[in-house]
Structures are given as structure tokens and as C-alpha cells.
Design a protein around this motif. Sequence first.
Motif, PDB file in Angstrom:
ATOM      1  N   LEU A   1      13.831   9.848   2.557  1.00  0.00           N
ATOM      2  CA  LEU A   1      12.591   9.484   1.872  1.00  0.00           C
ATOM      3  C   LEU A   1      11.405   9.507   2.824  1.00  0.00           C
ATOM      4  N   THR A   2      10.227   9.555   2.244  1.00  0.00           N
ATOM      5  CA  THR A   2       8.995   9.373   3.011  1.00  0.00           C
ATOM      6  C   THR A   2       8.353   8.072   2.540  1.00  0.00           C
ATOM      7  N   LEU A   3       8.279   7.114   3.444  1.00  0.00           N
ATOM      8  CA  LEU A   3       7.683   5.822   3.107  1.00  0.00           C
ATOM      9  C   LEU A   3       6.210   5.832   3.491  1.00  0.00           C
ATOM     10  N   ARG A   4       5.407   5.113   2.700  1.00  0.00           N
ATOM     11  CA  ARG A   4       3.971   5.039   2.935  1.00  0.00           C
ATOM     12  C   ARG A   4       3.581   3.577   3.127  1.00  0.00           C
ATOM     13  N   PHE A   5       2.676   3.364   4.072  1.00  0.00           N
ATOM     14  CA  PHE A   5       2.244   2.002   4.389  1.00  0.00           C
ATOM     15  C   PHE A   5       0.716   1.951   4.431  1.00  0.00           C
ATOM     16  N   GLY A   6       0.174   0.848   3.954  1.00  0.00           N
ATOM     17  CA  GLY A   6      -1.272   0.656   3.988  1.00  0.00           C
ATOM     18  C   GLY A   6      -1.666  -0.493   3.063  1.00  0.00           C
TER      19      GLY A   6
ATOM     20  N   PHE B   1      -2.543  -0.246  -0.973  1.00  0.00           N
ATOM     21  CA  PHE B   1      -1.612  -0.369  -2.093  1.00  0.00           C
ATOM     22  C   PHE B   1      -1.701  -1.760  -2.704  1.00  0.00           C
ATOM     23  N   ALA B   2      -1.696  -2.776  -1.830  1.00  0.00           N
ATOM     24  CA  ALA B   2      -1.802  -4.153  -2.333  1.00  0.00           C
ATOM     25  C   ALA B   2      -3.144  -4.393  -3.000  1.00  0.00           C
ATOM     26  N   ALA B   3      -4.224  -3.829  -2.417  1.00  0.00           N
ATOM     27  CA  ALA B   3      -5.555  -4.027  -2.984  1.00  0.00           C
ATOM     28  C   ALA B   3      -5.674  -3.370  -4.356  1.00  0.00           C
ATOM     29  N   ALA B   4      -5.178  -2.148  -4.491  1.00  0.00           N
ATOM     30  CA  ALA B   4      -5.218  -1.476  -5.790  1.00  0.00           C
ATOM     31  C   ALA B   4      -4.397  -2.239  -6.822  1.00  0.00           C
TER      32      ALA B   4
END
Length: 417
Positions: free
Chosen positions: A121-126, A129-132
Motif C-alpha cells: 500500500l501507499t500510506l498518506r500522512f498530513g 485530512f483531519a482538518a477536511a
Amino acid sequence: MKKANGPENEVAVLITDIHQYSRLTSNMTAEEIRDYMIGYHSHLQTIIMDGEGRADEFEPCAGDASIVIFKQGAGEGREEKCRRALKVALDIAGAIESEKIPFTRIGIYAGDIIEAPFGGLTLRFGSCFAAANRLEELCAYFGTTILMDREIALAQDDLARYVVAIGKVTPKSFEHPIHVYSIYRPGIHKCPAEINEDDLHAFITLKNEAIEHFIGNAQKGITPNFQIAEQKLHQAEIAFSEATGQLDVATLRISQYIHENPYPVDTFEQQGMAIDEKQGHSIGIRLLLLSQQLIKAFDREFYHALIENTDWESLFRIHWFKKDDIIMRIGDEPNGIYYLARGDVRVEDAGGKTVAQLSDGDIFGEMAYFADDRRRSATVIAMTDIAVRRISTEDFERTPVLHSLFAEIARRRMRPV
């Protein structure tokens, strides 16, 4: 073995969520839920990946949510991904209005993400995501389909005239505020498709001016001024109602906040509204906003009339006075009944002697309506800067339950000790 991180990307993240998903699927079998959600996500994918905005990535999540990512394409400016994100959001809103998909809330936020491989998998962090996600959740509180942050809003070009400021809020579990915006265009947000554009833009102008005075604008030298903000919010409420025949919940929420906080709290400049998407005016909160004298006057008839029908709350408009201002003079005809929301006043008799001091939560001005001469029996002067909520004579006299309630208060005040 630890894998190397991929490059950091500036993106616009769009998160969707079906409103009342649990209720919609509560009586479905597992197979029915599967078919329902596959159909929903398939339709959503077509809108998101094949529409004018066209996203770069679409990923359905567990249940009813989805994450959509817009990256900066070759030859694009930083704003273009933000414009594509809002166009996709409007396409989704159009599908909701035409009942092609169930009511779906949308949050959009611009920020940085970083990718890292994990297994296959390719995981994304930032944090975006929580803000949206928080913006999507706050749609329920503000009565909107779409909420976005300032970067998304300010990036718009042809849609800029429909962008509406909602406020500066710090969502639950967040340590920093988000400048929140939405978009009011014919066909969404209770705006009829055939709405008069001039009327719509009159509302948008008033609402944006109101929020500018609510949160301030350092570049223009505007500091938060709740008095001006409330006046313009009231005008915006009227403009929206006349243009659409409906109530704008987002405007009402800010008005409610000002009524509860007539002056900015100490943390307001840094945090704006500290808010939880589940926050609202429960019966308990509404009762606490009344003075103790109102509560003491309750009997069964009053209680049910006031709690079951809360239209009377909007009749108490907020007003501000400076220290030493005279709120009412002895001998004058009454112009309303006052609830002291913030500050202190003194009550003087005909000789100028102070006979009482009132503070937060006290009521004054009702006695004149039940006196034989219908005249003020005292002068009331602000001892500090104050904020009051006042119901006018006209609104008071055409609201039977309030007339009965204040008659009881007046009767008890006149009762010999």
C-alpha cells in the motif's frame, strides 16, 4: 524494514460523508448495505473522476466516507487544484439536489501530505485530512452542504462571487482556528435555482461584511466588533429569508454566539469560536440564558409554551450601551423589556437616588406595562459597558405567553414583603 518517504506534496483534500448513514442502513442486511454503498460510491466516483474538476485520486473509506485528492498538475498554478476541488464539490451538490445520491456533506482543505509505502500500500500522512474531516462534520452544525478553508475560498475566480464567509472557528480537539467558508449558488444551500441573482449577492455582501466585523481584518484595520457584526447579520438574515423564503442556519449560529457572548472573550482573537460540531442550543442551555426571575415565574402552562415553541427567542434583539448611557428615563413611555446579558446598571428614583443595582441575568422595564399610567417608574443608567437583549413593545404585546409571563413577574414584584 523502514521504507523511505515519498516527496511532500501540496494538495487539496476533499472528504465526503453521507448524512445519517447509520439511520439509512439500520434496517438493511449486510448484502443490501454492500449493494447500496457500491452503487453510491460508483456514482460518486463518476462525478469526481469524470467531471469538470476531475480529481487525481478517489478512495472510498470504510462505510460511507471517501477521500478525494487534488494535486497540482503540470502547468497549473497553486490555485488550480483548489478550483478543481470546489467544482467537484458543486457537482456532488448538484447530484444531491437532483436526488441521484443521498445527502452528502463535504469538507475541503488545502495542505501538505507525504506518502510512504507500507507493504503493498501507499500510506498518506498530513494534518489536512483531519482538518477536511472536521469541516465535513461541521456542515451539520452550520446547515451547509460544503465547507472549505480560506486557501480554497481565496483561490476561486469565476466562483468567487458566490463564496460566503462562515467564521473563524477552532473545532473540537484542534489547537488552531480555521477560517471557514462555504458557497451559496443557485440550486444549493436552500437557494432556489431560479433565485434572483441580485438578491442573492445582496445577502452574500451583507454576510461577508458581518463576518469581517465579527472576526476582524488586520489588513483593513478592522478589529472584532460584535455590535456592527450583529446588525449586519440581522440584515443578512432578512435578505436571505426574503430571497429564499428560508432560514440560513450558518448566519443564525453566529448570531446565537454573539447573543451568548456580547463581547469577544479573551481567547477569541487567537481561536475565534471554540466549537464542537454537536454543539447546539439544548433546552437546558436555553433556560440558562433566561434570568432567574423568568425561571421562578414558570408554571406548567408557561413551561410548555416557552420550551415547545421557541420562536419567541428571536424577538429579544441584542443592543449595546456605553458606560453612563441612560437606557430608560422615569416618566417615559415603555419601549420594551430588557434582559441584562452583560454588565451592570443602576436604578434611580425621581430624586436621583440609587434604589437598586442590576447585573448579568436581571430583567428590567416590565413594570411600566402593568402600571395604570404605562410610564417608566425609574431611570436606568449603565454603570459599565453593557449588552442587553430587548423585546420591543410591539413584539411583547403580540406574544400572549410572554405577556402572561411578565405579568406574573410584575405581580410578584408588587407583592408586599
